[in-house]
Design a protein around this motif. Structure first.
Motif, short mmCIF file in Angstrom:
data_model
loop_
_atom_site.label_atom_id
_atom_site.label_comp_id
_atom_site.label_asym_id
_atom_site.label_seq_id
_atom_site.Cartn_x
_atom_site.Cartn_y
_atom_site.Cartn_z
N ALA A 273 0.82 -1.22 0.00
CA ALA A 273 0.00 0.00 0.00
C ALA A 273 0.85 1.27 0.00
O ALA A 273 0.60 2.18 -0.80
N TYR A 274 1.87 1.34 0.87
CA TYR A 274 2.63 2.59 1.02
C TYR A 274 3.74 2.72 -0.02
O TYR A 274 3.80 3.71 -0.76
N ASP B 291 2.18 1.62 -3.59
CA ASP B 291 0.98 2.44 -3.85
C ASP B 291 -0.01 1.73 -4.77
O ASP B 291 -0.61 2.34 -5.66
N PHE C 251 -2.61 -0.20 -3.45
CA PHE C 251 -3.91 -0.27 -2.78
C PHE C 251 -3.99 0.83 -1.72
O PHE C 251 -2.96 1.32 -1.25
N PRO C 252 -5.21 1.23 -1.33
CA PRO C 252 -5.37 2.21 -0.25
C PRO C 252 -4.86 1.65 1.07
O PRO C 252 -4.86 0.43 1.28
N ILE C 253 -4.43 2.54 1.93
CA ILE C 253 -3.89 2.11 3.23
C ILE C 253 -5.00 1.78 4.21
O ILE C 253 -4.95 0.76 4.89
N GLN C 254 -6.03 2.62 4.29
CA GLN C 254 -7.07 2.43 5.30
C GLN C 254 -8.42 2.84 4.76
O GLN C 254 -8.52 3.49 3.71
N ASN D 290 -13.07 5.85 -0.80
CA ASN D 290 -12.33 7.10 -0.98
C ASN D 290 -13.28 8.27 -0.75
O ASN D 290 -14.10 8.60 -1.60
N ASP E 56 -14.31 0.93 -6.10
CA ASP E 56 -13.57 1.60 -5.03
C ASP E 56 -13.61 0.77 -3.74
O ASP E 56 -12.58 0.60 -3.07
N HIS F 260 -11.40 -2.21 -4.16
CA HIS F 260 -10.00 -1.81 -4.06
C HIS F 260 -9.57 -1.70 -2.60
O HIS F 260 -8.46 -2.13 -2.23
N HIS F 261 -10.42 -1.12 -1.77
CA HIS F 261 -10.12 -1.01 -0.34
C HIS F 261 -10.23 -2.36 0.38
O HIS F 261 -9.58 -2.57 1.40
#
Length: 323
Positions: free
Chosen positions: A159-160, A163, A165-168, A172, A185, A188-189
């Motif tokens: 994630a970080y 990049d 996937f979203p982190i948390q 969105n 979305d 993805h999360h």
């Protein structure tokens, strides 16, 4: 015994089981150090008279057995009380967070059961082969990794740094997607928390399926099926797998409490707005009514899971009868 009679019998047996669970949970929660008043007051400088009045309003000044009896009567009438901290009905809070947890749990269950069974079958097809050893190493590693550490490593790497996937979170908030874009979305999360929960479960189902399949494949009726000229795929998935799944169904149903505990950690790490995160917040705030409501809900899920497992036995093995 007919299926309807069996279901009624199980429901009847579930009543004293739930009463026992409520009593034990109630005693354990109140035996833990701290009270909701500690969280509500915080660092504010208040008098002892104010604290006593607040405890009386919450009913915490009564004997424990009186509080328990009052709570059981309220639960039997369908009232799970109000959250001390959120000042909202407990049932409303649970129903509000339930869809997010169901999405996470059902997704990881589908993925873990499908992949675990498939990898277990192909691993048992040729024991001690290079493929079997590779799958075995994967299962041991996946089962041994702690969920909270796995989730944090996925956040730091996938994630970080990458990049991908979203982190948390679950959606969105900035973009405010609608329609099919919203579905994508959420998916993805969902990927990373579902993967975190699914990996240990895949490993468990894989190992059970493999050992059970190896035992079943050595039986005579499998040799007869092969002698008739049936394809290997038909022998494995239509004849051997059905009997091999019975112990898998048992363990998967008994593993529900572990999965729910894992959901608490996973939802906290990924800030997933589900029941696991709600439970974590309730524990931190010593929110007795919300904690009791959550644990009663979890107990009902475990009982329901065992009931479904018993019903699946009859579908997998016609020799099983309810007596």
């Amino acid at each position: 015994m007919s299926l309807g009679g069996y279901l009624l019998k199980r429901v009847f047996y579930s009543i004293p089981l739930m009463l026992g669970a409520i009593t034990i949970i109630f005693a354990l929660i109140h035996a833990a150090p701290g009270e909701p008043t500690d969280y509500i007051i915080g660092d504010a400088s208040v008098s002892q008279e104010f604290i006593d009045r607040l405890r009386a309003e919450m009913g915490l000044d009564r004997p424990l057995w009186v509080q328990l009896g009052k709570y059981v009567l309220e639960v039997m009438s369908g009232n799970f009380g109000f959250s001390y901290v959120r000042n909202t009905p407990v049932i409303a809070l649970i129903l509000d967070r339930l869809p997010a947890t169901l999405l996470l749990m059902v997704t990881q269950y589908v993925v873990s059961v499908a992949l675990g069974i498939y990898l277990g079958v192909i691993s048992a097809r040729r024991p001690n082969s290079l493929l079997d050893r590779g799958i075995t190493v994967f299962s041991l590693a996946a089962f041994a990794i702690p969920l909270f550490w796995l989730g944090q490593m996925l956040i730091l790497t996938v994630a970080y740094q990458l990049d991908w996937f979203p982190i948390q979170g679950m959606v969105n908030i900035r973009q405010g997607y609608t329609g099919f874009a919203h579905v994508l979305d959420v998916a993805h999360h969902l990927f990373l928390p579902a993967l975190t929960l699914a990996l240990p479960n895949i490993a468990l189902i894989l190992r059970l399926t493999r050992s059970s399949m190896i035992e079943v494949i050595g039986q005579e009726y499998i040799k007869v099926a092969r002698a008739k000229g049936l394809s290997e795929r038909s022998v494995l998935f239509k004849h051997a797998l059905r009997n091999a799944l019975i112990p898998v169904v048992t363990v998967v149903s008994l593993n529900l409490p572990t999965l729910i505990a894992g959901a608490v950690l996973t939802e906290t790490v990924f800030a997933w707005p589900g029941l696991g995160r709600l439970t974590f917040d309730a524990i931190h705030a010593r929110d007795y009514p919300l904690l009791m409501g959550m644990f009663i809900f979890i107990s009902l899920v475990v009982i329901l899971g065992n009931l479904i497992a018993d019903l699946l036995y009859a579908l997998l093995d016609p020799r099983i009868r309810y007596q």
